[in-house]
Design an enzyme around this catalytic site. Sequence first.
Site, PDB file in Angstrom:
ATOM      1  N   LYS A  64       0.806  -1.223   0.000  1.00 59.15           N
ATOM      2  CA  LYS A  64       0.000   0.000   0.000  1.00 59.15           C
ATOM      3  C   LYS A  64       0.840   1.275   0.000  1.00 59.15           C
ATOM      4  CE  LYS A  64      -4.136  -1.939   0.175  1.00 59.15           C
ATOM      5  NZ  LYS A  64      -5.014  -1.893  -1.005  1.00 59.15           N
ATOM      6  N   GLU A 117      -9.789   5.720   3.045  1.00 66.33           N
ATOM      7  CA  GLU A 117     -10.573   4.650   3.642  1.00 66.33           C
ATOM      8  C   GLU A 117      -9.617   3.511   3.930  1.00 66.33           C
ATOM      9  OE1 GLU A 117     -10.247   4.958   0.388  1.00 66.33           O
ATOM     10  OE2 GLU A 117      -9.416   2.955   0.056  1.00 66.33           O
ATOM     11  N   SER A 166       1.710  -9.753  -0.885  1.00 59.06           N
ATOM     12  CA  SER A 166       1.399  -8.323  -0.828  1.00 59.06           C
ATOM     13  C   SER A 166       1.590  -7.692   0.538  1.00 59.06           C
ATOM     14  CB  SER A 166      -0.030  -8.088  -1.307  1.00 59.06           C
ATOM     15  OG  SER A 166      -0.934  -8.864  -0.549  1.00 59.06           O
TER      16      SER A 166
END
Lengths: 266, 405
Positions: B100, B122, B389
């Site tokens: 991210k 969010e 990830s």
Amino acid sequence: MSADEFAGARIRQALARRPGPPHLVPYVMAGFPHRGDTVPQLLAAEAAGGAVVELGLPYSDPLADGPTIQAAGQRALAEGMSVALALEQVRDARAQGLAVPLVVMTYLNPLLQMGLGDFCRRAVRAGVEGLLVPDLPLEESEDLIGAAAQAGLAVVTMVAPTTPDWRLKRAAELSTGFLYCVSRTGVTGAGSEDRDEGRQLLARARQLTDIPLALGFGVRRLEQIQRLAGLADAVVVASVLLEAAADAADPAQAVGLTLRGLQASA
Amino acid sequence: MDPAVNRPGKLLITSPPPAGRYGQFGGRFVPETVMPALAELEAAAVAAFADPQFLEELADLHADYAGRPTPCYFASRLSEHAGLAIWLKREDLLHTGAHKLNNALGQLLLARRMGKRRIVAETGAGQHGLATATACALFDLDCVVYMGEEDMRRQAVNVAKMNLLGARVEPVRSGSRTLKDATSEAIRDWVTNVRDTHYVIGSAVGPHPYPWLVRTLQSVIGSEAREQMLAATGALPTQVVACVGGGSNAIGIFAGFLDDSQVRLLGVEAGGRGLGRGEHGASLSHGRPGVLHGSQSFLLQDEDGQVDSTHSISAGLDYPGVGPEHAQLRQSGRARYIAVDDEQALAAFHLLCRLEGILPALESAHAIHAAVALGRDADAEGPVLVCLSGRGDKDIDTVLEWDQG
């Protein structure tokens, strides 16, 4: 006269410019607070002076709505409200003598799932005259405008304080009902009211178009409405009516009373 | 080793798709209030991606702050277990513990260029919120993160971290109290404060230009992994596997291989507790086209177009929509998408712990399961490249709770 020109004629007449305070456009959420409350509230909204009535169809993820309409929509969905049922209720209301022009407000996805053409035809047959879709900006509205024109349904477009003049003009050209002016950057419901940006938007819009202008989002007090005389042709009143209806023994009566309270006593 | 491999990968920069369309998918379905801001963002992103100074600043942050390039690791014991060579792209080793940060750093550099001082985001699992809060601390920007109440409970440690970094975490109590509702609430905040606020969407979803912007910023994963695989094995992987919630790590790693038609792409969605309504998050495998959060894509919904609630053991995959480019890749057949359920993901979580000494995020564990399962086909050939990830520290409580039954 083509269906396109005819569509929305009654809406435009109902909101025609007049001296004094703007026309009222009350909002009713289909199926709120209970499934059977739609028709009585539509009739009460007309009887209490609504010039056009906006009928909200509930949606699970209403991006343009604040907590009041969100909660009302959730409750209506829990009551089993659907697009098809709401249209049936419109038909019932017409059968019971509802004469006021009706504009449906809902989000795009429920319409897409029914099919835009199907929805527009069924809505017109049920007695709906206009449609407002807050998550459908000009760039994406071609299909819906085509389907609505073919069915004879008026389309109401929205502009906001952030809308530049060129978009405002385009929105006014595409609207066949009225131009919905969003009073502030933000969502529906309570919030800082009477910021200058709504008045500035109305003034800009008036320069650019002759179509009726309705101001919505955060309109909830009599003095606020009176101060819009000469600026707005109409105001949309939503959250304050839903708040009144929410816990009322007789929601239709509560809507009528609240709406009368937003008009100066003669 | 080729010195190029020790530099962060380059972004794979493409022109924005016209009107934000990926075939029939994509678009901009948002209130008028933010339409000018979307146009402004697209123009700013196009200019930034053409500006060597911007790219250099981002590459420096990647290298010195975030820890890029992340390793591409041959998981020998896992490979032995699977009967298939499996390589892991180690985004779990990136600062803040997941891919991210690639997106957050890039978007905040953009926000700074646009003069926006306030940031909203969010978050589901909390990884995007954490990455955004981290980058806001670094750039001295105000940060508000919307998070479903249910997710705040599931991911309490990430909530605490965001608070430590100076972000305000706003609990979202509407709907299913998870990522979908947090996203709606973040968009409402943005609609309200659009003049001074940038919305950092965390996945390759939302109205145009977000899917394109997030994909570009995450493409560093794919460009890096492609070079690393070539350097290490002299060949491309036969298959690239990644988990898909909104789909940002998947589109990021897929981006490196889209033009290599011999490389198969496999996206792995949340199969949850089963395929009943509300029990999973597999929108590409089991949804229909629809519009949510500003774009047209595959969507889990009822007959009336109301959006379904979802379930996944991993908060990051607990989402009823998916990025529009994935919808197009599914439609064209370029990528394949399958669902892996909660139990399979947990088993893969334990497998990677025991065989490789790596705690994967539960999201990534879905992809691990799918990769291992490929080995069951006797004809399957490696090497298979999996996007790991994120790391699993955030999921320990969930795993312990589940194991205790």
